[in-house]
Design an enzyme around this catalytic site. Structure first.
Site, short mmCIF file in Angstrom:
data_model
loop_
_atom_site.label_atom_id
_atom_site.label_comp_id
_atom_site.label_asym_id
_atom_site.label_seq_id
_atom_site.Cartn_x
_atom_site.Cartn_y
_atom_site.Cartn_z
N ARG A 60 1.22 -1.05 -0.13
CA ARG A 60 -0.14 -0.40 0.14
C ARG A 60 0.67 1.22 -0.24
NH1 ARG A 60 -3.73 -0.69 4.74
NH2 ARG A 60 -1.64 -1.12 5.89
N ASN A 75 -6.40 -2.75 2.36
CA ASN A 75 -6.05 -4.20 2.39
C ASN A 75 -8.06 -4.49 2.64
OD1 ASN A 75 -3.50 -4.74 2.89
ND2 ASN A 75 -3.24 -4.04 4.49
#
Length: 92
Positions: free
Chosen positions: A21, A39
């Site tokens: 990320r 996520n």
């Protein structure tokens, strides 16, 4: 901005806990893409990229590689109409 596009991406593999990320966020900011990344509970990463067709294509290509510690098994991409994302963030 006639060439603005939006890609909704799901990435499978070893993509959580490997800076996927953060690396995606940094790459998006480098190329000027708006959107977000997060996520999912099933182990995948979900992301939305919005910007010029070329810049969004660069981010989708990045998702096939991921961060250095990631192992990408599959990338699902759906192209959509832009929704006016501003900036790029990591969602929780």
């Amino acid at each position: 901005m006639t060439d603005r596009t939006r890609a909704h991406v799901y990435v499978s593999g070893k993509v959580q806990g490997v800076y996927f990320r953060a690396t995606t966020r940094d790459r998006a900011r480098e190329v000027g893409v708006d959107g977000w990344v997060r996520n999912l509970g099933d182990g995948r990463v979900e992301a939305v990229f919005e910007g010029s067709e070329d810049a969004v294509a660069q981010l989708v290509e990045f998702c096939h590689e991921g961060s250095d510690a990631a192992r990408v098994d599959d990338v699902e991409v759906t192209y959509e109409d832009p929704q006016g994302e501003g900036g790029f963030s990591v969602r929780w």
